[in-house]
Design an enzyme around this catalytic site. Structure first.
Site, PDB file in Angstrom:
ATOM      1  N   ASP A   1       3.454   0.358 -11.464  1.00  0.00           N
ATOM      2  CA  ASP A   1       4.419  -0.295 -10.568  1.00  0.00           C
ATOM      3  C   ASP A   1       4.317   0.283  -9.156  1.00  0.00           C
ATOM      4  O   ASP A   1       4.225  -0.461  -8.175  1.00  0.00           O
ATOM      5  CB  ASP A   1       5.860  -0.056 -11.055  1.00  0.00           C
ATOM      6  CG  ASP A   1       6.250  -0.922 -12.233  1.00  0.00           C
ATOM      7  OD1 ASP A   1       6.487  -2.113 -12.028  1.00  0.00           O
ATOM      8  OD2 ASP A   1       6.321  -0.397 -13.358  1.00  0.00           O
TER       9      ASP A   1
ATOM     10  N   GLU B   1      10.690  -4.300  -5.678  1.00  0.00           N
ATOM     11  CA  GLU B   1      11.531  -3.742  -6.728  1.00  0.00           C
ATOM     12  C   GLU B   1      11.653  -2.224  -6.674  1.00  0.00           C
ATOM     13  O   GLU B   1      12.703  -1.668  -6.933  1.00  0.00           O
ATOM     14  CB  GLU B   1      10.998  -4.167  -8.107  1.00  0.00           C
ATOM     15  CG  GLU B   1      11.901  -3.713  -9.227  1.00  0.00           C
ATOM     16  CD  GLU B   1      11.551  -4.313 -10.574  1.00  0.00           C
ATOM     17  OE1 GLU B   1      12.413  -4.240 -11.459  1.00  0.00           O
ATOM     18  OE2 GLU B   1      10.444  -4.818 -10.746  1.00  0.00           O
TER      19      GLU B   1
ATOM     20  N   ASP C   1       7.149  -8.257  -7.053  1.00  0.00           N
ATOM     21  CA  ASP C   1       7.380  -7.529  -8.305  1.00  0.00           C
ATOM     22  C   ASP C   1       6.026  -6.973  -8.713  1.00  0.00           C
ATOM     23  O   ASP C   1       5.147  -7.714  -9.164  1.00  0.00           O
ATOM     24  CB  ASP C   1       7.934  -8.448  -9.397  1.00  0.00           C
ATOM     25  CG  ASP C   1       8.478  -7.638 -10.571  1.00  0.00           C
ATOM     26  OD1 ASP C   1       8.096  -6.465 -10.703  1.00  0.00           O
ATOM     27  OD2 ASP C   1       9.270  -8.184 -11.361  1.00  0.00           O
TER      28      ASP C   1
ATOM     29  N   ILE D   1       4.853  -5.032 -11.131  1.00  0.00           N
ATOM     30  CA  ILE D   1       4.538  -5.344 -12.532  1.00  0.00           C
ATOM     31  C   ILE D   1       5.777  -5.996 -13.127  1.00  0.00           C
ATOM     32  O   ILE D   1       6.764  -5.326 -13.422  1.00  0.00           O
ATOM     33  CB  ILE D   1       4.141  -4.098 -13.356  1.00  0.00           C
ATOM     34  CG1 ILE D   1       2.842  -3.493 -12.832  1.00  0.00           C
ATOM     35  CG2 ILE D   1       3.976  -4.477 -14.838  1.00  0.00           C
ATOM     36  CD1 ILE D   1       2.359  -2.265 -13.607  1.00  0.00           C
ATOM     37  N   ASP D   2       5.728  -7.309 -13.242  1.00  0.00           N
ATOM     38  CA  ASP D   2       6.818  -8.048 -13.874  1.00  0.00           C
ATOM     39  C   ASP D   2       6.532  -8.068 -15.371  1.00  0.00           C
ATOM     40  O   ASP D   2       5.445  -8.438 -15.797  1.00  0.00           O
ATOM     41  CB  ASP D   2       6.845  -9.473 -13.309  1.00  0.00           C
ATOM     42  CG  ASP D   2       7.968 -10.304 -13.915  1.00  0.00           C
ATOM     43  OD1 ASP D   2       8.998  -9.724 -14.278  1.00  0.00           O
ATOM     44  OD2 ASP D   2       7.799 -11.529 -14.017  1.00  0.00           O
TER      45      ASP D   2
ATOM     46  N   THR E   1       7.459  -5.119 -17.394  1.00  0.00           N
ATOM     47  CA  THR E   1       6.992  -3.743 -17.619  1.00  0.00           C
ATOM     48  C   THR E   1       6.933  -3.404 -19.101  1.00  0.00           C
ATOM     49  O   THR E   1       6.015  -2.721 -19.551  1.00  0.00           O
ATOM     50  CB  THR E   1       7.904  -2.740 -16.891  1.00  0.00           C
ATOM     51  OG1 THR E   1       8.095  -3.178 -15.542  1.00  0.00           O
ATOM     52  CG2 THR E   1       7.287  -1.360 -16.874  1.00  0.00           C
TER      53      THR E   1
ATOM     54  N   ASP F   1      11.714 -11.797  -9.535  1.00  0.00           N
ATOM     55  CA  ASP F   1      11.366 -12.204 -10.894  1.00  0.00           C
ATOM     56  C   ASP F   1      11.102 -13.702 -11.016  1.00  0.00           C
ATOM     57  O   ASP F   1      10.697 -14.173 -12.084  1.00  0.00           O
ATOM     58  CB  ASP F   1      12.494 -11.838 -11.869  1.00  0.00           C
ATOM     59  CG  ASP F   1      12.532 -10.352 -12.173  1.00  0.00           C
ATOM     60  OD1 ASP F   1      11.467  -9.724 -12.189  1.00  0.00           O
ATOM     61  OD2 ASP F   1      13.640  -9.818 -12.392  1.00  0.00           O
TER      62      ASP F   1
END
Length: 357
Positions: free
Chosen positions: A47, A70, A135, A137-138, A140, A297
Site C-alpha cells: 500500500d 488512503e 487506493d 491496494i483496494d 487488502t 473505493d
C-alpha cells in the site's frame, strides 16, 4: 493539460502499471509486512509503496493537482526499518521502457522524500478543481489471502470523475473468461498472464489491455454484456460480510429469479469484471446505517462501468456523488448493472431492504 484528458490518461495508466509491478513483487513474498491501522484494517508495505509511486508520478506531471489517498506515512516515520524496506521496493519497481519511466519522473530521490510524497494524499476533496483519488491496494484482505485486488486511480474535475484506471493483476487477460470463484488463480509474472489494466475517459468509452512490465500494450474497447432476462445474470459481491449484506443479496437474487450462486471477490475488480461482460451485476448493500463509503473505493470503477454501457447508483437509484469530500456521505450502497435491467434490480433491492424497516 489537455481538454480530452489524453495526457492524464497516459500518466495514470503508466503510474498504475508501475505501482502494480511493486504490488506483484510484494504479493509473491510470504512476509507482506502487515500493520494494523487504527480502524483495524490491514495495511501492507505494498500500500505504502504503490501510493508513493503513483503520487510521485502525478506530482511530476500535474504539480498543482490535489490528491485524496488512503494512506499516510505516520507508521513509516515511526519505523525506519519498514520505511527503508518500502523505499527499496519503490526503487526496484521500474518500467523497462525508458520513455515510460521518464514520463513518470523516474525513481523517488530518497526515503525521506518518499514519506513527504505519501503524505501529499491528504486533500479533503470536494467539488472544485482537479483532484485525484488513489487506493493503492483496494482489497487488502484479498491481497493478503492471495485473491483479487486492484490498484485504483481516478481524476475528478469539479467533483465529476473524468478519468479512471484500475490495475487488476489477478484477473485473466481474456475478457471472455466467465466470472467464477478463484478466477485468476493462474496469474503469474509472465507477460500475457500479468493481469489487466482497465481505463475510461468520460464520454470516450472504456478499454482494457494486458498489464506489462514495459510501456503500455494495445487497448481494446470493453462493453457490458447485453442481457434481456435478468434471471440469467451473474452477480458479484464482496467477500467480506462486513462490507456488504450477503443475506440481503441472496434475497434480491431470489426475487430476480437468479439461480446462479454469487461470485464473491475483493476490490474494484468487481466493477472491472462486469464492465467487460464477465459478470452482469455488482451489489454492495449497506450493512449498517452509519457506514460511509470512501471515494477511492469507487471513483475509477464507477466511470469504467458507466463508459462500458452500465449504470451505477446507490440502492435508492441516486448517482454516486464524488463532490462531497473524501466520502460518499450522501449515498448508501452501490448497484451496478446493464442499463436495460438496472431499474428492475433497483426495484428488487427496494423491496428487500424496505421489508426490513
Amino acid at each position: 493539460m489537455s481538454s480530452n484528458y489524453e495526457q492524464e490518461l497516459n500518466v495514470a495508466l503508466l503510474a498504475v502499471q508501475r505501482a502494480t509491478q511493486l504490488t506483484k513483487s510484494v504479493f509473491h513474498q510470504n512476509a507482506k509486512g502487515t500493520l494494523n491501522k487504527s480502524d483495524a484494517s490491514p495495511v501492507t508495505i505494498g500500500d505504502f509503496g504503490a501510493q508513493a509511486l503513483i503520487i510521485s508520478a502525478l506530482q511530476a506531471n500535474f504539480p498543482n493537482d490535489e490528491i485524496v489517498a488512503e494512506e499516510e506515512a505516520k507508521d513509516l516515520r515511526e519505523n525506519s526499518q519498514l520505511r527503508d524496506l518500502v523505499y527499496g521496493l519503490t526503487q526496484e519497481a521500474k518500467l523497462s521502457d525508458a520513455t515510460a519511466e521518464q514520463t513518470l519522473g523516474g525513481p523517488i530521490a530518497s526515503a525521506d522524500k518518499m514519506l513527504d510524497i505519501i503524505d501529499k494524499g491528504d486533500s479533503k476533496g470536494g467539488n472544485s478543481g482537479r483532484i485525484w483519488a488513489i487506493d493503492p491496494i483496494d482489497g487488502t484482505k484479498g491481497f493478503l489471502r492471495g485473491g483479487q485486488y486492484a490498484v485504483c486511480l481516478a481524476l475528478m474535475v469539479d467533483g465529476d470523475v473524468k478519468v479512471g484506471v484500475l490495475g487488476c493483476p489477478n484477473l485473466p487477460v481474456s475478457d471472455s473468461e466467465p466470472l467464477r470463484e478463484g478466477i485468476g488463480a493462474d496469474a503469474s509474472d509472465e507477460e500475457g498472464k500479468f493481469g489487466v489494466l482497465f481505463s475510461a475517459v468520460q464520454n470516450q468509452g472504456a478499454q482494457s489491455r494486458p498489464l506489462s512490465k514495459a510501456g503500455l500494450t494495445q487497448p481494446h474497447p470493453i462493453n457490458m454484456k447485453p442481457i434481456s432476462n435478468v434471471s440469467d445474470a451473474t452477480f458479484c459481491e464482496s467477500v467480506e460480510a462486513g462490507h456488504s449484506s450477503q443475506g440481503d443479496a441472496a434475497s434480491i437474487a431470489q426475487k430476480l429469479g437468479i439461480t446462479k450462486p454469487s461470485v464473491r471477490m475483493d476490490s474494484q475488480a468487481k466493477y472491472a469484471s462486469i464492465a467487460r461482460g464477465a459478470g452482469d451485476l455488482y451489489l454492495r448493500l449497506p450493512v449498517r446505517k452509519d457506514y460511509v463509503e470512501k471515494i477511492w473505493d469507487h471513483a475509477a470503477g464507477d466511470l469504467i462501468v458507466r463508459e462500458a454501457g452500465g449504470q451505477v447508483t446507490d440502492v435508492e437509484g441516486k448517482r454516486l456523488d464524488f463532490s462531497l469530500g473524501r466520502t460518499l456521505k450522501e449515498n448508501k450502497g452501490v448497484i451496478a448493472a446493464p442499463r436495460e435491467v438496472h431499474g428492475r434490480v433497483i426495484q428488487a433491492v427496494g423491496e428487500v431492504l424496505g421489508a426490513k424497516q
